[in-house]
Design an enzyme around this catalytic site. Sequence first.
Site, PDB file in Angstrom:
ATOM      1  CG  LEU A  23      -1.976  -1.037   1.344  1.00 38.54           C
ATOM      2  CD1 LEU A  23      -2.723  -0.903   2.668  1.00 38.54           C
ATOM      3  CD2 LEU A  23      -2.954  -0.932   0.184  1.00 38.54           C
ATOM      4  CD  GLU A  30      -8.756   2.359   4.204  1.00 38.48           C
ATOM      5  OE1 GLU A  30      -9.839   2.086   3.672  1.00 38.48           O
ATOM      6  OE2 GLU A  30      -7.768   1.596   4.144  1.00 38.48           O
TER       7      GLU A  30
HETATM    8  N1  LIG Z   1      -5.460   0.121  -1.902  1.00 37.13           N
HETATM    9  C1  LIG Z   1      -6.117  -1.017  -1.841  1.00 37.13           C
HETATM   10  O1  LIG Z   1      -7.276  -1.065  -1.421  1.00 37.13           O
HETATM   11  C2  LIG Z   1      -5.454  -2.281  -2.308  1.00 37.13           C
HETATM   12  C3  LIG Z   1      -6.150  -3.491  -2.309  1.00 37.13           C
HETATM   13  C4  LIG Z   1      -5.493  -4.630  -2.769  1.00 37.13           C
HETATM   14  C5  LIG Z   1      -4.180  -4.552  -3.216  1.00 37.13           C
HETATM   15  N2  LIG Z   1      -3.541  -3.365  -3.179  1.00 37.13           N
HETATM   16  C6  LIG Z   1      -2.173  -3.238  -3.707  1.00 37.13           C
HETATM   17  O2  LIG Z   1      -2.200  -3.616  -5.066  1.00 37.13           O
HETATM   18  C7  LIG Z   1      -1.009  -4.330  -5.406  1.00 37.13           C
HETATM   19  C8  LIG Z   1      -1.351  -5.750  -5.823  1.00 37.13           C
HETATM   20  O3  LIG Z   1      -2.382  -5.741  -6.794  1.00 37.13           O
HETATM   21  P1  LIG Z   1      -2.123  -6.164  -8.319  1.00 37.13           P
HETATM   22  O4  LIG Z   1      -3.260  -5.615  -9.107  1.00 37.13           O
HETATM   23  O5  LIG Z   1      -0.725  -5.781  -8.728  1.00 37.13           O
HETATM   24  O6  LIG Z   1      -2.146  -7.747  -8.263  1.00 37.13           O
HETATM   25  P2  LIG Z   1      -3.256  -8.819  -7.760  1.00 37.13           P
HETATM   26  O7  LIG Z   1      -4.528  -8.671  -8.511  1.00 37.13           O
HETATM   27  O8  LIG Z   1      -3.321  -8.836  -6.297  1.00 37.13           O
HETATM   28  O9  LIG Z   1      -2.507 -10.139  -8.215  1.00 37.13           O
HETATM   29  C9  LIG Z   1      -2.341 -10.385  -9.586  1.00 37.13           C
HETATM   30  C10 LIG Z   1      -2.136 -11.864  -9.730  1.00 37.13           C
HETATM   31  O10 LIG Z   1      -3.282 -12.555  -9.218  1.00 37.13           O
HETATM   32  C11 LIG Z   1      -3.585 -13.658 -10.043  1.00 37.13           C
HETATM   33  N3  LIG Z   1      -4.872 -13.408 -10.682  1.00 37.13           N
HETATM   34  C12 LIG Z   1      -5.524 -12.220 -10.804  1.00 37.13           C
HETATM   35  N4  LIG Z   1      -6.707 -12.398 -11.417  1.00 37.13           N
HETATM   36  C13 LIG Z   1      -6.794 -13.723 -11.687  1.00 37.13           C
HETATM   37  C14 LIG Z   1      -7.783 -14.522 -12.302  1.00 37.13           C
HETATM   38  N5  LIG Z   1      -8.934 -14.008 -12.760  1.00 37.13           N
HETATM   39  N6  LIG Z   1      -7.551 -15.853 -12.425  1.00 37.13           N
HETATM   40  C15 LIG Z   1      -6.403 -16.399 -11.935  1.00 37.13           C
HETATM   41  N7  LIG Z   1      -5.428 -15.688 -11.338  1.00 37.13           N
HETATM   42  C16 LIG Z   1      -5.627 -14.371 -11.218  1.00 37.13           C
HETATM   43  C17 LIG Z   1      -2.419 -13.785 -11.013  1.00 37.13           C
HETATM   44  O11 LIG Z   1      -1.450 -14.524 -10.296  1.00 37.13           O
HETATM   45  P3  LIG Z   1      -0.332 -15.445 -11.001  1.00 37.13           P
HETATM   46  O12 LIG Z   1       0.617 -14.491 -11.644  1.00 37.13           O
HETATM   47  O13 LIG Z   1       0.281 -16.183  -9.845  1.00 37.13           O
HETATM   48  O14 LIG Z   1      -1.056 -16.321 -11.963  1.00 37.13           O
HETATM   49  C18 LIG Z   1      -1.993 -12.327 -11.159  1.00 37.13           C
HETATM   50  O15 LIG Z   1      -0.659 -12.179 -11.603  1.00 37.13           O
HETATM   51  C19 LIG Z   1      -0.134  -4.262  -4.167  1.00 37.13           C
HETATM   52  O16 LIG Z   1       0.663  -3.098  -4.236  1.00 37.13           O
HETATM   53  C20 LIG Z   1      -1.154  -4.130  -3.046  1.00 37.13           C
HETATM   54  O17 LIG Z   1      -0.584  -3.538  -1.889  1.00 37.13           O
HETATM   55  C21 LIG Z   1      -4.137  -2.230  -2.737  1.00 37.13           C
END
Ligand SMILES: NC(=O)c1ccc[n+]([C@@H]2O[C@H](COP(=O)([O-])OP(=O)(O)OC[C@H]3O[C@@H](n4cnc5c(N)ncnc54)[C@H](OP(=O)(O)O)[C@@H]3O)[C@@H](O)[C@H]2O)c1
Length: 190
Positions: A23, A30
Site C-alpha cells: 500500500l 482505514e
Molecule cells: N489500496 C487497496 O485497497 C489495495 C487493495 C489490494 C491490493 N492493493 C495493492 O495492489 C497491489 C497488488 O495488486 P495487483 O493488481 O498488482 O495484483 P493482484 O490482482 O493482487 O494479483 C495479480 C495476480 O493474481 C492472479 N490473478 C488475478 N486475477 C486472476 C484470475 N482471474 N484468475 C487467476 N489468477 C488471477 C495472477 O497470479 P499469477 O501471476 O500467480 O497467476 C496475477 O498475476 C499491491 O501493491 C497491493 O498492496 C491495494
Amino acid sequence: MGPRLNLIAAVCENMGIGFKGELPWKLKSEMAYFSKMTKGTKDPNKKNAVIMGRKTWESIPKKFRPLPARINVVLSTNDIEVDEGVLLCSSLEGAIEQLQQPPLNSTIETVWVIGGSSLYKASMDLPECHRLYLTHIKAMYECDTFFPTISPSFKVINDPDVPQEILEENGVQYHYKCKITEDDFFIEVL
Ligand SMILES: NC(=O)c1ccc[n+]([C@@H]2O[C@H](COP(=O)([O-])OP(=O)(O)OC[C@H]3O[C@@H](n4cnc5c(N)ncnc54)[C@H](OP(=O)(O)O)[C@@H]3O)[C@@H](O)[C@H]2O)c1
C-alpha cells in the site's frame, strides 16, 4: 447467479492503490475499517470470504495472513503454496463456484473482493457485483497499480455502516463511499 460480491478498496487522488507490492500509505484506522467491514456479519454463525489476487496475498505480511475470521481465497494461475485452510483457485469464476458448494455455501454471508486491479475489473463486470466500498484518500501518492475505471452506472448511496464524515490520520484526510450498481439502486433506493 452466484453470491453477491462486495468490492472494497482504498484509492488516492490518481486512483492509485499500490506501489512496489505494498500500500502506498499507512493509515491504521482505514485498515481497521477494512477489517471491520470484511469481518462483519449479521448472522454470528456465519463468516465472510475474501477473494484476492496472488500479489495482494503476498502483500500481506506473513504474520497477518491468512486474514483472520474470514475464508481466504487466493487466485493464481500457478500452483503456489498457501496456508492450510486457504482456497487457491485458478479463476474468479472457479472461486465463486467453490464458494457456492456445500458446506461453504451455508456458512458464508458475504463475499468480498479485496484486490488487486484486474480482480476489481473482472468483478465489476460480473452481474454478481453488488456494492463498491471505496475509501477516497485526499492526497497523491506514487503508485504503480490503479483501480480500474468505474462505470458511471454505479451510484453513491448512504450505507449505514459507512461513516459520512471526512476523517484524518497523520494529516491525511480521507472519506468513505459506497456505490451500488444502477439495477440495485432502483431496487433498493427507489
Ligand atoms: N489500496 C487497496 O485497497 C489495495 C487493495 C489490494 C491490493 N492493493 C495493492 O495492489 C497491489 C497488488 O495488486 P495487483 O493488481 O498488482 O495484483 P493482484 O490482482 O493482487 O494479483 C495479480 C495476480 O493474481 C492472479 N490473478 C488475478 N486475477 C486472476 C484470475 N482471474 N484468475 C487467476 N489468477 C488471477 C495472477 O497470479 P499469477 O501471476 O500467480 O497467476 C496475477 O498475476 C499491491 O501493491 C497491493 O498492496 C491495494
